[in-house]
Every structure is written in C-alpha cells, then in structure tokens.
Design a protein around this motif. Structure first.
Motif, PDB file in Angstrom:
ATOM      1  N   ARG A 176      -6.823  12.724 -24.607  1.00  0.00           N
ATOM      2  CA  ARG A 176      -6.099  12.642 -23.325  1.00  0.00           C
ATOM      3  C   ARG A 176      -6.527  13.743 -22.350  1.00  0.00           C
ATOM      4  N   HIS A 177      -7.286  14.692 -22.857  1.00  0.00           N
ATOM      5  CA  HIS A 177      -7.670  15.855 -22.054  1.00  0.00           C
ATOM      6  C   HIS A 177      -8.949  15.556 -21.254  1.00  0.00           C
ATOM      7  N   LEU A 178      -9.269  16.459 -20.356  1.00  0.00           N
ATOM      8  CA  LEU A 178     -10.447  16.221 -19.509  1.00  0.00           C
ATOM      9  C   LEU A 178     -11.504  17.295 -19.728  1.00  0.00           C
ATOM     10  N   LEU A 179     -12.747  16.853 -19.774  1.00  0.00           N
ATOM     11  CA  LEU A 179     -13.876  17.788 -19.735  1.00  0.00           C
ATOM     12  C   LEU A 179     -14.415  17.738 -18.317  1.00  0.00           C
ATOM     13  N   ASN A 180     -14.502  18.877 -17.686  1.00  0.00           N
ATOM     14  CA  ASN A 180     -14.947  18.951 -16.299  1.00  0.00           C
ATOM     15  C   ASN A 180     -16.367  19.495 -16.240  1.00  0.00           C
ATOM     16  N   TYR A 181     -17.327  18.605 -15.953  1.00  0.00           N
ATOM     17  CA  TYR A 181     -18.743  18.996 -15.918  1.00  0.00           C
ATOM     18  C   TYR A 181     -19.068  19.641 -14.574  1.00  0.00           C
ATOM     19  N   LYS A 182     -19.733  20.794 -14.664  1.00  0.00           N
ATOM     20  CA  LYS A 182     -20.022  21.588 -13.456  1.00  0.00           C
ATOM     21  C   LYS A 182     -21.478  22.056 -13.524  1.00  0.00           C
ATOM     22  N   ASN A 183     -21.758  23.173 -12.864  1.00  0.00           N
ATOM     23  CA  ASN A 183     -23.113  23.720 -12.913  1.00  0.00           C
ATOM     24  C   ASN A 183     -23.366  24.531 -14.179  1.00  0.00           C
ATOM     25  N   SER A 184     -22.316  24.840 -14.909  1.00  0.00           N
ATOM     26  CA  SER A 184     -22.458  25.658 -16.108  1.00  0.00           C
ATOM     27  C   SER A 184     -22.918  24.799 -17.294  1.00  0.00           C
ATOM     28  N   PRO A 185     -23.517  25.421 -18.325  1.00  0.00           N
ATOM     29  CA  PRO A 185     -24.014  24.633 -19.462  1.00  0.00           C
ATOM     30  C   PRO A 185     -22.903  23.966 -20.284  1.00  0.00           C
ATOM     31  N   THR A 186     -21.683  24.503 -20.171  1.00  0.00           N
ATOM     32  CA  THR A 186     -20.555  23.938 -20.917  1.00  0.00           C
ATOM     33  C   THR A 186     -19.493  23.474 -19.927  1.00  0.00           C
TER      34      THR A 186
ATOM     35  N   SER B 202       0.850  -1.174   0.000  1.00  0.00           N
ATOM     36  CA  SER B 202       0.000   0.000   0.000  1.00  0.00           C
ATOM     37  C   SER B 202       0.890   1.229   0.000  1.00  0.00           C
ATOM     38  N   ARG B 203       1.087   1.781  -1.159  1.00  0.00           N
ATOM     39  CA  ARG B 203       1.918   2.970  -1.249  1.00  0.00           C
ATOM     40  C   ARG B 203       1.032   4.215  -1.217  1.00  0.00           C
ATOM     41  N   ASP B 204       1.575   5.271  -0.681  1.00  0.00           N
ATOM     42  CA  ASP B 204       0.836   6.529  -0.692  1.00  0.00           C
ATOM     43  C   ASP B 204       0.707   7.022  -2.129  1.00  0.00           C
ATOM     44  N   LEU B 205      -0.446   7.511  -2.442  1.00  0.00           N
ATOM     45  CA  LEU B 205      -0.664   8.080  -3.767  1.00  0.00           C
ATOM     46  C   LEU B 205      -1.272   9.457  -3.534  1.00  0.00           C
ATOM     47  N   ASN B 206      -0.447  10.471  -3.672  1.00  0.00           N
ATOM     48  CA  ASN B 206      -0.962  11.809  -3.407  1.00  0.00           C
ATOM     49  C   ASN B 206      -1.795  12.294  -4.581  1.00  0.00           C
ATOM     50  N   MET B 207      -2.964  12.801  -4.265  1.00  0.00           N
ATOM     51  CA  MET B 207      -3.820  13.346  -5.310  1.00  0.00           C
ATOM     52  C   MET B 207      -3.752  14.865  -5.256  1.00  0.00           C
ATOM     53  N   ASP B 208      -3.636  15.488  -6.417  1.00  0.00           N
ATOM     54  CA  ASP B 208      -3.580  16.948  -6.514  1.00  0.00           C
ATOM     55  C   ASP B 208      -4.929  17.480  -6.978  1.00  0.00           C
ATOM     56  N   ARG B 209      -5.306  18.617  -6.409  1.00  0.00           N
ATOM     57  CA  ARG B 209      -6.556  19.243  -6.821  1.00  0.00           C
ATOM     58  C   ARG B 209      -6.279  20.078  -8.070  1.00  0.00           C
ATOM     59  N   VAL B 210      -6.961  19.768  -9.159  1.00  0.00           N
ATOM     60  CA  VAL B 210      -6.692  20.458 -10.427  1.00  0.00           C
ATOM     61  C   VAL B 210      -7.833  21.383 -10.859  1.00  0.00           C
ATOM     62  N   ALA B 211      -8.965  21.315 -10.186  1.00  0.00           N
ATOM     63  CA  ALA B 211     -10.061  22.259 -10.437  1.00  0.00           C
ATOM     64  C   ALA B 211     -10.852  22.402  -9.147  1.00  0.00           C
ATOM     65  N   GLU B 212     -11.463  23.584  -8.981  1.00  0.00           N
ATOM     66  CA  GLU B 212     -12.112  23.881  -7.701  1.00  0.00           C
ATOM     67  C   GLU B 212     -13.447  23.178  -7.520  1.00  0.00           C
ATOM     68  N   TYR B 213     -14.105  22.859  -8.636  1.00  0.00           N
ATOM     69  CA  TYR B 213     -15.453  22.271  -8.541  1.00  0.00           C
ATOM     70  C   TYR B 213     -15.594  21.236  -9.641  1.00  0.00           C
ATOM     71  N   SER B 214     -16.214  20.121  -9.334  1.00  0.00           N
ATOM     72  CA  SER B 214     -16.388  19.097 -10.363  1.00  0.00           C
ATOM     73  C   SER B 214     -17.528  18.148 -10.006  1.00  0.00           C
ATOM     74  N   LEU B 215     -18.446  17.987 -10.944  1.00  0.00           N
ATOM     75  CA  LEU B 215     -19.519  17.007 -10.772  1.00  0.00           C
ATOM     76  C   LEU B 215     -19.170  15.704 -11.473  1.00  0.00           C
ATOM     77  N   ALA B 216     -18.434  15.818 -12.578  1.00  0.00           N
ATOM     78  CA  ALA B 216     -18.009  14.632 -13.331  1.00  0.00           C
ATOM     79  C   ALA B 216     -16.894  15.052 -14.271  1.00  0.00           C
ATOM     80  N   ALA B 217     -16.008  14.121 -14.554  1.00  0.00           N
ATOM     81  CA  ALA B 217     -14.946  14.401 -15.529  1.00  0.00           C
ATOM     82  C   ALA B 217     -14.957  13.290 -16.567  1.00  0.00           C
ATOM     83  N   SER B 218     -14.701  13.682 -17.802  1.00  0.00           N
ATOM     84  CA  SER B 218     -14.751  12.702 -18.892  1.00  0.00           C
ATOM     85  C   SER B 218     -13.595  12.987 -19.851  1.00  0.00           C
ATOM     86  N   PHE B 219     -12.985  11.925 -20.344  1.00  0.00           N
ATOM     87  CA  PHE B 219     -11.846  12.116 -21.238  1.00  0.00           C
ATOM     88  C   PHE B 219     -12.293  12.559 -22.629  1.00  0.00           C
ATOM     89  N   ALA B 220     -11.613  13.576 -23.141  1.00  0.00           N
ATOM     90  CA  ALA B 220     -11.752  13.997 -24.534  1.00  0.00           C
ATOM     91  C   ALA B 220     -10.367  13.797 -25.121  1.00  0.00           C
TER      92      ALA B 220
END
Lengths: 159, 410
Positions: free
Chosen positions: B218-228, B198-216
């Motif tokens: 290699r990039h990420l689409l971060n779904y939030k409260n906004s329409p886009t 069991s190794r430590d795996l540090n996670m970094d916060r890359v966006a302040e708010y996120s409901l879901a993330a989906s790969f586009a």
C-alpha cells in the motif's frame, strides 16, 4: 580536422562544415565549431581533472563530442534559454559512460566564453538527469532524426 | 532454467498506448483518440487466424490468466500429451508463437481528447487517468456500455509525467512540482450516477520532487534523481469503498513524510539479513562509494544493482512495525542475470516477477531465470499485476503495432 554533418541550407545547397581543434590547456581541448563558435571539451567530463565527481562522462572521443555540438548548432536544437541539446540518429550512439544517449550544451554566460557540454539522461536515478523540451523532441521526430519509439522514450524519461 | 514459451498477438497500427481492463482492450492513437474492443472479439479474431490449440493457449496465456494460474490447468497439464498438444503451434525449436491480426476492428471511445501529449495512462475503478504535458486528466470508462460519453476533468495543471492509482488513492508525479495525492471517492455522485457530476478533488502535495511513483504494497516508492527511491508509508483503513461494495478493501488516506531508504537497502544487501530503518538511521558512517541503484520494483520487491550484480530485496512497513528490508529468498542472487543501470530503460511489475525493458528487447525475470519476452524496441510497456485476468500479460506498443504477450514457464 573533423568533418561535420552535411547540412542543407534553405536554398537547398549542401554545405560541409568543419570542427577545428585550436589548442589544449589544463581545462581541456578548445575547438572552433562548424559555425565558428568556441567549444571547449572539458577534462572533467572525460573522467579526469578537478571537480569530476558527480559529473557525467563522455563515452565518445573529443572530436565526436564537438561534432555532436555541431549537429545541435546546425539543427538549431535549442531551448528557450538558448542551450543546445543533441541526439544521434535514433539515439543509436551511447554518448555517456552511464548509458546516456542525449547531450546538453550550456549556453555561455558571456559571449567570449566557449560552449561546453556533457551527456545526459532523463532516467530516474541519473545523477545528471535532464530532459529536453517536449517541443524539441517533437521536432526531432518530425525531422526524422528519431523514430516514434525513441521519441516516446525521451518524453517519458526512459532515455 | 525452465522451458519458456511466449504467445504474442500483434495488432498493427500507429498506437500510442493501450490497456487491458476487465474484458476490454483500450487503445490510444498517436493523435490522442481513444478506441475500445471487447476481448471476446479479439479471441474470435485469433481463432480465425490460427489453429485450435494455439487459440486455447492464447486464451489462457493472454486473456484469462486466472485460468492459467488455476489448479485445474496445472492438473490438466500434468496429463501426458496435453502439454505437447497445447504447444503444437510452436514446432520443436520455436519459443514464440505469433498471431497477426490483419485489421483491428476497434470502436471509438466517445471521450474528449486529452490536451497535450499523453505521457502515462492508468485505468482503475472505471476511472481513466491520463498524465499529459498539459496536466492530469480524469474521465470514466463504463465497462457495461463503453459507448456512453463522460466528461474530461482536469485534476492538475502542470506537466504530469506519471500516474499511479490503487488502494483508492490517486498519485501523480510532476517532477519539480512534486508528488500529488488524492483519495479516490466511489459512490456519492462521483462518476457513478447519471448525469455524472464533476466534483472537486483536491490533490495534496506529499513530496517535493517526483519522476515516478510505484506501489510497494500500500506504500509508495518515489523515484527521483537519487539512486534509491524515497519511501512514503501509507496510512490506510480497511472499509467498504461504497454502499454497494460486497467486501472491505484498503483505502490509503494519507502518507507519512518521505523517508530515505538507501542506507536500509545497503544494510540488507551487506549483511544479507533483515534491516530496520529506525536502527540503520542511527548509523552515522559515511556511505561507501559503491551505492546500490534501484532499477525498479514489482510491488514490495525491489530490483537493484550493487557491486555489478543484480539483487532483489523486499521492503515492508506492516502496521505497528518499522520499515524493514530483507533479501528476497525466492530471487536468489545466483539465479539473477546481470542487469546494469546503463542498459535498463525501465522495470515493470508482473505477478511472475520483473519485466525489464532494454534498448532492443523486453525480458522477464522470474525466480527461475531471465527470459526473452519480446524482441524489439518498446514505446510503451503496460503490465497488470493486480488484475484478475491479465496479471502476467505485457501490452507492448512498438513502432508499428501493439503486442499482447503472454508466456508459459514450465
């Protein structure tokens, strides 16, 4: 006068309650809820009045809006901050014009203030996105208010 | 529109979630217990329940999509009589063939029960990631011997709504707590050695708010409260994932700051042409009242609703190039049915296009049309667009069972 849902008390007695229209003023229509609480159906959640931009809009009539509040009161569907949440039987009724199937009722700041509420959705992109507490969604499932599919859809922000 | 036939294998039970991984089916019960069975055993059950032609079709459409998409299969179908022989199980009018499995002989997966309510699951690189109301959890699934027990490790301690793992990167959406990212390390004792460490795996916060993330890509689409959704451009390197890897693969090492792509999408839609983010960001005109709503994405393809019509635009961020959006020519506007934001509950990626979840049905949107894939309400929908065997399969958990659905568009 609107007939509120039948409610079984702890003694098993079936109680019929009423939601009574009181008066109309520029902000909306005032009701007395089933339990006697003040409820205000606001114009700006009806697509009229000042400050409606960015607000969610009810798709059901005003009496049905108060009825929805009554159901939340009777069911004691509240969160830790004493706000009420509501859902129709298995979320079959579309409550808001943007497809919302849940409702949120802000707890009044002062005891003399009326309650008010609006339709909400947990979906991404929704301008009035809110999610009921997980424990409450679990209670709706346990009480038979919603099916497992609807339970999972609410928990995962698809309704 | 082309002819569309579906094959559905129905597995009764009170399931919460499921996943097709390598040659295994994994299922989670509503009480949180995990089970597995080899797909070869499932094919045997299908064979017992139905006729030989439907069994062969089920293998192609559900368990071996790599066979279905092969040149050999296309050539075989072109032989007169083969197509109709394969579809014999449907009859003349039916568009769906169903195979009901009486009892599902699953084995217990010897893993610790994940605390809280499981909200999302992802299997990637033999890791099992479970997002739950109590946090993000990781365990290991050994396809060579699923009976081996591995520990459960907690990666995040806040309610985690969604998890997305690919390109050796782990991404978790925690609503107000943000979007978290960590590289996935393979080898060097990370699960691949016994006893597992069991190794430590540090996670970094890359966006302040996120409901879901989906790969586009290699990039990420971060779904939030906004329409886009927001767009996070990946910094990626191509390398061997571990000492025993046979080929190079992309590894996301970081993301650039989240960018707003609403204006970019709007430009691509309004001008029906390629738009570049660096150029449209200079545009200071107020956005029109009627803004595009992204319903979801299938990789780099975004399904949008704008001016009461459905559209597909492609988003890209190639190395050394700007973030760009352009109308997708394969998904011509005329072919797309109206998909209003009020009706669409979720959109899932498939190799063939978009899987669109509505209140009482699940539809498949391909460049050739919109088809009913599943009639009923779905608690969970799983798709596997990047897998070899299941790229056009939907695993749908309903009220009373789990359904594996494949299709033939001809």
């Amino acid at each position: 006068m609107l007939r509120c849902p039948a409610h079984t008390s702890s003694s098993g007695e079936i109680m019929q309650r009423r939601c009574t229209k009181q008066r109309i003023d520029p902000s909306g229509v005032h009701y007395l809820s089933c339990s006697g609480a003040l409820y205000l159906s606001l114009n700006y959640h009806r697509g009229s009045g000042k400050g409606r931009r960015g607000k969610s809009i009810w798709a059901i009539g005003r009496d049905a809006e108060c009825h929805t509040f009554c159901e939340a009161e009777i069911g004691k569907w509240s969160d830790a901050r004493a706000n009420y949440w509501a859902v129709s039987v298995d979320a079959r009724v579309q409550l808001g014009k943007n497809g919302e199937r849940l409702a949120f009722f802000d707890a009044p700041v002062n005891v003399t203030d009326p309650w008010h509420g609006y339709p909400i959705s947990g979906r991404p992109g929704s301008p009035t996105r809110r999610r009921p507490p997980d424990e409450l969604v679990g209670r709706w499932l346990d009480e038979g208010r919603i099916s497992y599919v609807t339970y999972d859809r609410i928990l995962t922000g698809r309704l | 529109m082309r002819k569309f036939k579906t094959v559905r294998v129905e597995l009764p039970g009170d399931w919460r979630d499921g996943w097709l991984y390598k040659d295994h089916l994994l299922l989670w019960s509503r009480s949180g217990h995990a089970y597995w069975m080899p797909t070869t055993a499932l094919v045997d059950l299908v064979r017992q329940e139905t006729n030989p032609s439907l069994t062969v079709l089920t293998e192609y459409l559900i368990f071996r999509n790599d066979w279905k998409s092969s040149e050999q299969f296309r050539k075989l179908l072109s032989v007169r009589g083969v197509h109709s022989a394969l579809l014999r199980g449907f009859g003349s009018e039916r568009s769906e063939a169903t195979v009901r499995i009486g009892g599902v002989p699953v084995d217990n997966l010897p893993t610790e029960r994940v605390p809280g309510i499981a909200l999302d699951t992802s299997l990637y690189a033999n890791r099992v990631y479970v997002a739950s109301t109590e946090g993000l959890f990781e365990s290991y699934f050994n396809p060579a011997d699923p009976r081996i027990q591995y520990p459960l490790i907690q990666r995040l301690e806040v309610r985690t709504a969604k998890v997305a793992a690919r390109y050796l990167s782990l991404n978790a959406s925690t609503e107000d707590e943000g979007l978290w990212f960590a590289p996935i390390l393979i080898g060097q004792g990370y699960w691949d050695e016994w006893p597992p460490q069991s190794r430590d795996l540090n996670m970094d916060r890359v966006a302040e708010y996120s409901l879901a993330a989906s790969f586009a890509s290699r990039h990420l689409l971060n779904y939030k409260n906004s329409p886009t959704p927001g767009f996070l451009r990946a910094e990626a390197v191509r390398e061997r994932a571990h000492d025993r890897a046979a080929y190079d693969e992309w590894r996301v090492v970081n993301y650039e700051a989240e960018r707003d792509i609403e204006r970019l999408a709007l430009h691509a839609l309004m001008h029906q042409d390629k738009a570049r983010l660096s150029l449209v960001e200079k545009d200071r005109d107020p956005l029109p009242d009627e803004r595009p709503v992204v319903l979801g994405n299938s990789g780099y393809r975004l399904l949008l609703n704008w001016q009461d019509e459905s559209h597909v635009i492609d988003i890209s961020a190639f190395q050394g190039k700007d973030i760009e959006a352009r109308p997708d020519r394969r998904f011509g506007r005329a072919q797309l049915p109206h998909a209003s934001p009020e009706e669409v509950l979720a959109v899932y990626p498939m190799a063939a296009g978009f899987l669109v979840e509505l209140l009482d049905e699940v539809r498949l949107l391909t460049p050739n049309g919109s088809y009913l894939l599943f009639e009923g309400s779905a608690a969970r929908v799983r798709t596997f667009p990047h897998s070899r065997r299941y790229q056009d399969v939907a695993l749908i958990v309903g009220e009373d069972g789990c359904h594996l659905v494949g299709f033939l568009e001809s």
